[in-house]
Design a protein around this motif. Sequence first.
Motif, short mmCIF file in Angstrom:
data_model
loop_
_atom_site.label_atom_id
_atom_site.label_comp_id
_atom_site.label_asym_id
_atom_site.label_seq_id
_atom_site.Cartn_x
_atom_site.Cartn_y
_atom_site.Cartn_z
N ASP A 162 0.87 -1.19 0.00
CA ASP A 162 0.00 0.00 0.00
C ASP A 162 0.90 1.23 0.00
O ASP A 162 1.24 1.77 1.05
CB ASP A 162 -0.92 -0.01 1.22
CG ASP A 162 -1.90 1.16 1.22
OD1 ASP A 162 -1.91 1.93 0.22
OD2 ASP A 162 -2.63 1.32 2.20
N LEU A 163 1.26 1.67 -1.20
CA LEU A 163 2.21 2.78 -1.32
C LEU A 163 1.59 4.13 -0.99
O LEU A 163 2.30 5.12 -0.83
CB LEU A 163 2.80 2.82 -2.73
CG LEU A 163 3.71 1.64 -3.09
CD1 LEU A 163 4.19 1.77 -4.53
CD2 LEU A 163 4.90 1.54 -2.15
N GLY A 164 0.25 4.19 -0.92
CA GLY A 164 -0.40 5.43 -0.52
C GLY A 164 -0.34 6.52 -1.57
O GLY A 164 -0.24 7.70 -1.23
N VAL A 165 -0.40 6.13 -2.84
CA VAL A 165 -0.40 7.10 -3.94
C VAL A 165 -1.58 6.79 -4.86
O VAL A 165 -2.05 5.66 -4.91
CB VAL A 165 0.92 7.07 -4.75
CG1 VAL A 165 2.10 7.40 -3.85
CG2 VAL A 165 1.12 5.72 -5.42
N PRO A 166 -2.05 7.80 -5.64
CA PRO A 166 -3.13 7.53 -6.60
C PRO A 166 -2.68 6.59 -7.71
O PRO A 166 -1.47 6.39 -7.94
CB PRO A 166 -3.45 8.93 -7.16
CG PRO A 166 -2.90 9.89 -6.15
CD PRO A 166 -1.70 9.22 -5.57
N ASP A 167 -3.64 6.03 -8.41
CA ASP A 167 -3.34 5.16 -9.54
C ASP A 167 -2.46 5.88 -10.55
O ASP A 167 -2.74 7.02 -10.94
CB ASP A 167 -4.63 4.72 -10.24
CG ASP A 167 -5.51 3.82 -9.37
OD1 ASP A 167 -5.07 3.46 -8.25
OD2 ASP A 167 -6.62 3.49 -9.81
N GLY A 168 -1.41 5.21 -10.99
CA GLY A 168 -0.56 5.76 -12.04
C GLY A 168 0.21 7.01 -11.66
O GLY A 168 0.65 7.76 -12.53
N ALA A 169 0.39 7.23 -10.37
CA ALA A 169 1.03 8.48 -9.91
C ALA A 169 2.55 8.47 -10.04
O ALA A 169 3.17 9.53 -10.00
CB ALA A 169 0.65 8.75 -8.46
N LEU A 170 3.14 7.30 -10.22
CA LEU A 170 4.59 7.21 -10.14
C LEU A 170 5.22 6.96 -11.50
O LEU A 170 4.68 6.25 -12.34
CB LEU A 170 5.00 6.08 -9.20
CG LEU A 170 4.47 6.18 -7.76
CD1 LEU A 170 4.94 4.98 -6.95
CD2 LEU A 170 4.90 7.49 -7.11
N GLY A 171 6.41 7.52 -11.65
CA GLY A 171 7.21 7.23 -12.84
C GLY A 171 8.04 5.98 -12.68
O GLY A 171 8.56 5.45 -13.66
N GLY A 172 8.17 5.49 -11.47
CA GLY A 172 8.93 4.27 -11.25
C GLY A 172 8.97 3.87 -9.79
O GLY A 172 8.73 4.69 -8.90
N ARG B 103 -0.33 -0.90 -10.04
CA ARG B 103 -1.39 0.11 -9.90
C ARG B 103 -0.79 1.51 -9.77
O ARG B 103 -1.29 2.48 -10.32
CB ARG B 103 -2.23 -0.20 -8.66
CG ARG B 103 -3.37 0.78 -8.41
CD ARG B 103 -3.86 0.74 -6.98
NE ARG B 103 -2.85 1.19 -6.02
CZ ARG B 103 -2.55 2.48 -5.79
NH1 ARG B 103 -3.17 3.45 -6.48
NH2 ARG B 103 -1.64 2.81 -4.90
N ALA B 104 0.31 1.58 -9.03
CA ALA B 104 0.88 2.89 -8.70
C ALA B 104 1.72 3.49 -9.82
O ALA B 104 1.91 4.71 -9.85
CB ALA B 104 1.73 2.76 -7.43
N VAL B 105 2.24 2.64 -10.70
CA VAL B 105 3.18 3.12 -11.74
C VAL B 105 2.41 3.45 -13.02
O VAL B 105 1.58 2.67 -13.49
CB VAL B 105 4.26 2.06 -12.02
CG1 VAL B 105 5.13 2.47 -13.20
CG2 VAL B 105 5.12 1.85 -10.77
N ALA B 106 2.70 4.60 -13.59
CA ALA B 106 2.06 5.04 -14.83
C ALA B 106 2.54 4.19 -16.00
O ALA B 106 3.65 3.65 -15.98
CB ALA B 106 2.39 6.51 -15.10
N PRO B 107 1.72 4.05 -17.05
CA PRO B 107 2.18 3.35 -18.26
C PRO B 107 3.50 3.93 -18.75
O PRO B 107 3.69 5.15 -18.80
CB PRO B 107 1.05 3.62 -19.25
CG PRO B 107 -0.17 3.78 -18.40
CD PRO B 107 0.32 4.50 -17.17
#
Length: 202
Positions: A94-104, A128-132
Amino acid sequence: MGDASAAYAARADEYTALFGSMDAVHDDDRDLVARWAAGLTGRVVDAGCGPGHWTDFLAGLGLDAEGVDLADPFLERARAQYPDVPFRRAALGDLGVPDGALGGVLAWYSIIHTPPEAVDGVLAELARAVAPGGGLLLGLCRGPRVEPFDHAVTRAWFWPVEELAARVQRAGFDVVETAERADPGVRPHGAISARRRAAGPG
């Protein structure tokens, strides 16, 4: 706090003294992480950051890097050692970020204490957390089969690189590189670099 986090919290001083600096990092690992990081944009999370040296390394490469961990003594040390780098309490699952919020996400030896039956759930959270197009880099203890071993801190698992890579692929990433290394006196090492697919898992 999970069992592994509690175990690391109890031995944070010892762990930090032995492994908590880039001086203790193998040159091949430093090069791999730097190469992986070079193609990333957006916020990057060092998941299971421990004393924070990898987070600081990513920030030094110009990335918007943040470290997360569940062991409060690690977070306290990281904040004191690297005051310009953000650290917060969060779990791999549970990284606690919105869907796709991270670059890596860098998860360097962070999942070795995750029971095999829970690994897919962790990978799903990372996907879930990492953007395409975003990146994932895992470091692992490599073995011929999935099996537990007595890690110095708490129970951990060996993984064949190809088996964990297949799970990464199923979670929604495309595996772009794997690495293996066996050095005298230490457990065999493995690494998996992957990119988040735009489509769902497949």
